[in-house]
Design a protein around this motif. Sequence first.
Motif, mmCIF file in Angstrom:
data_model
loop_
_atom_site.group_PDB
_atom_site.id
_atom_site.type_symbol
_atom_site.label_atom_id
_atom_site.label_comp_id
_atom_site.label_asym_id
_atom_site.label_seq_id
_atom_site.Cartn_x
_atom_site.Cartn_y
_atom_site.Cartn_z
ATOM 1 N N UNK A 190 -10.681 -9.353 2.144
ATOM 2 C CA UNK A 190 -11.272 -10.969 2.283
ATOM 3 C C UNK A 190 -11.205 -11.394 3.398
ATOM 4 N N UNK A 191 -11.642 -12.338 3.293
ATOM 5 C CA UNK A 191 -12.517 -13.208 4.841
ATOM 6 C C UNK A 191 -10.156 -13.839 5.673
ATOM 7 N N UNK A 192 -9.228 -13.720 4.392
ATOM 8 C CA UNK A 192 -8.318 -13.921 5.289
ATOM 9 C C UNK A 192 -7.852 -12.541 6.177
ATOM 10 N N UNK A 193 -8.625 -11.483 6.354
ATOM 11 C CA UNK A 193 -7.846 -10.381 6.527
ATOM 12 C C UNK A 193 -8.169 -10.171 8.388
ATOM 13 N N UNK A 242 -5.628 -4.467 2.604
ATOM 14 C CA UNK A 242 -5.731 -5.391 3.966
ATOM 15 C C UNK A 242 -5.021 -6.630 3.314
ATOM 16 N N UNK A 243 -4.566 -6.862 4.922
ATOM 17 C CA UNK A 243 -3.207 -7.813 5.254
ATOM 18 C C UNK A 243 -4.065 -9.008 6.074
ATOM 19 N N UNK A 244 -2.955 -10.104 5.742
ATOM 20 C CA UNK A 244 -2.918 -11.438 6.151
ATOM 21 C C UNK A 244 -2.228 -10.853 7.895
ATOM 22 N N UNK A 245 -2.888 -12.182 8.547
ATOM 23 C CA UNK A 245 -2.420 -12.218 10.773
ATOM 24 C C UNK A 245 -0.540 -12.487 9.956
ATOM 25 N N UNK A 249 0.257 -9.110 1.838
ATOM 26 C CA UNK A 249 -1.422 -7.631 1.748
ATOM 27 C C UNK A 249 -1.629 -9.052 0.937
ATOM 28 N N UNK A 250 -3.497 -8.506 1.120
ATOM 29 C CA UNK A 250 -4.162 -9.122 0.558
ATOM 30 C C UNK A 250 -4.964 -8.369 -0.826
ATOM 31 N N UNK A 403 3.136 1.006 -0.998
ATOM 32 C CA UNK A 403 1.439 0.773 -1.769
ATOM 33 C C UNK A 403 1.382 2.183 -2.571
ATOM 34 N N UNK A 404 0.924 3.011 -1.206
ATOM 35 C CA UNK A 404 0.184 4.378 -2.291
ATOM 36 C C UNK A 404 1.744 5.063 -2.854
#
Length: 475
Positions: A190-193, A242-245, A249-250, A403-404
């Motif tokens: 993801x772009x924001x990751x 994947x996470x953003x700032x 979670x994305x 998540x896991x």
Amino acid sequence: MEVCQPLNEVANSSCHAIQQLDQQLAALRQQCDPIQHFEDYEGEVHKLFAQAERGVLEEDLSGLDVDTPVIEVNGTCYHRVLRSSETYQTVAGSINVPRTLYRNGQDRCIVPLELRAGIVEGYWTPRAAKQAVWMVAQMPPGDVKNLLDLMGNMSPSESSLARLPKKFNDQWEPNREAFEGILWESIKVPEKAVTAAASLDGVMLPMKDGKRKEKREQNKIDGKRTRGPAGCREASCGTLSFYDAQGERLSTVRIGRMPESKKVTLKNSLSELLDEALRQKPDLTLVKVADGAKDNWTFLANELPEGHEIVDFYHAAEHLKKAFDLSYGENSAKSKEKFTTYRHILKEEPEGVEKVIKALAYQHKRHPRRSKLKTELEYFRNNRARMQYAEHLLQSLPIGSGVIEAACKTLVTQRMKCSGMRWRLPGGQGILTLRSLIQSKLFDNGWKLLAVTYCCKVIKTGVDNVIPFPSQKAE
């Protein structure tokens, strides 16, 4: 001369089935005017369209047959030996199509029609197989059978549905590394990751080959319990999120594997997936999150690139509660009070883990004979470097392995631990691979990779001076 494919290059069939559909619809409308029970009318319309669809598919599939003395496939010549009819399962139901069989000198038979159409396991048309395998990944074959009967489309047997995951696995596993390489490349970070979190865990799964009787006999000899999950082994799950700032979670890629020593295959797949993510976006902050299991951290710490190592906060909190229960009595008011206080300290205060260790060391000094309390103290001492929760929260990094944990539940438990279920490796792995693809939004791409393995180029050789095998007539 090459035989043309794919399907969209096949000549259009006649409009006979469509013309017949128009006539039947007109007759149905006249018969049901006015419509008294719309549900019944809707069902009749569906049957007519399904019948017309089967007619079109039957006609066009038969057009893919090759009827010539000799063909060549993958450099091998095959001789025509038999022409007969076969039943295939389509999305609209069963159809019966004439096709020609060929054989080489080693007694291996092939059907050009099936190779050109990509017929799956000699029975399913590609779209029918795709739909059926998706459904079997989500629910037991018996439930899938009932659903298909209710829908009124294809009508495979329960046993045919039950065989699909194993057949899928037989075709997938020999190509797994190549397939995964293509799939991982198709995933766009993801772009924001700004953060990638890698996790792995396991869940006990009842096995048909789990040596249940032998284990229970040995437990009896050793004076241990003879009840419980003696026939279980640990299936494994891995995730890359994947996470953003802001720490939201994305997306997540999930991987599930049947029991295997040291989780070797899972670890290799997770490593390669992470390598691809870092290749796409090298500035990602890597976080490794898991419970305190030693084998997990041997892999996460030593075999993955450098990153933040975090023991799941909620597992740590469980150990903290157990420690105070051992000190003050299980679920006592004093234990609850201390747990609430130190849980906050552990999570929110800088160097909170050091304060927890100091408090538990004091309790151990008060109760030196409580060996389990010492075990809990050592848990925090051994993992202190991975429990800097306040620092990680300030950086908006994930501190929990939810998540896991969810992956273990949704990949394995929900589908594979229903009442009475026991598994062997091939069929179980087929289910886990399919569920991993579906939950990672990779099913369509994965199916395309698999479907290609059922297709092959068929060439008419034009050889006239060969002696064919004796022809056989179908009964």
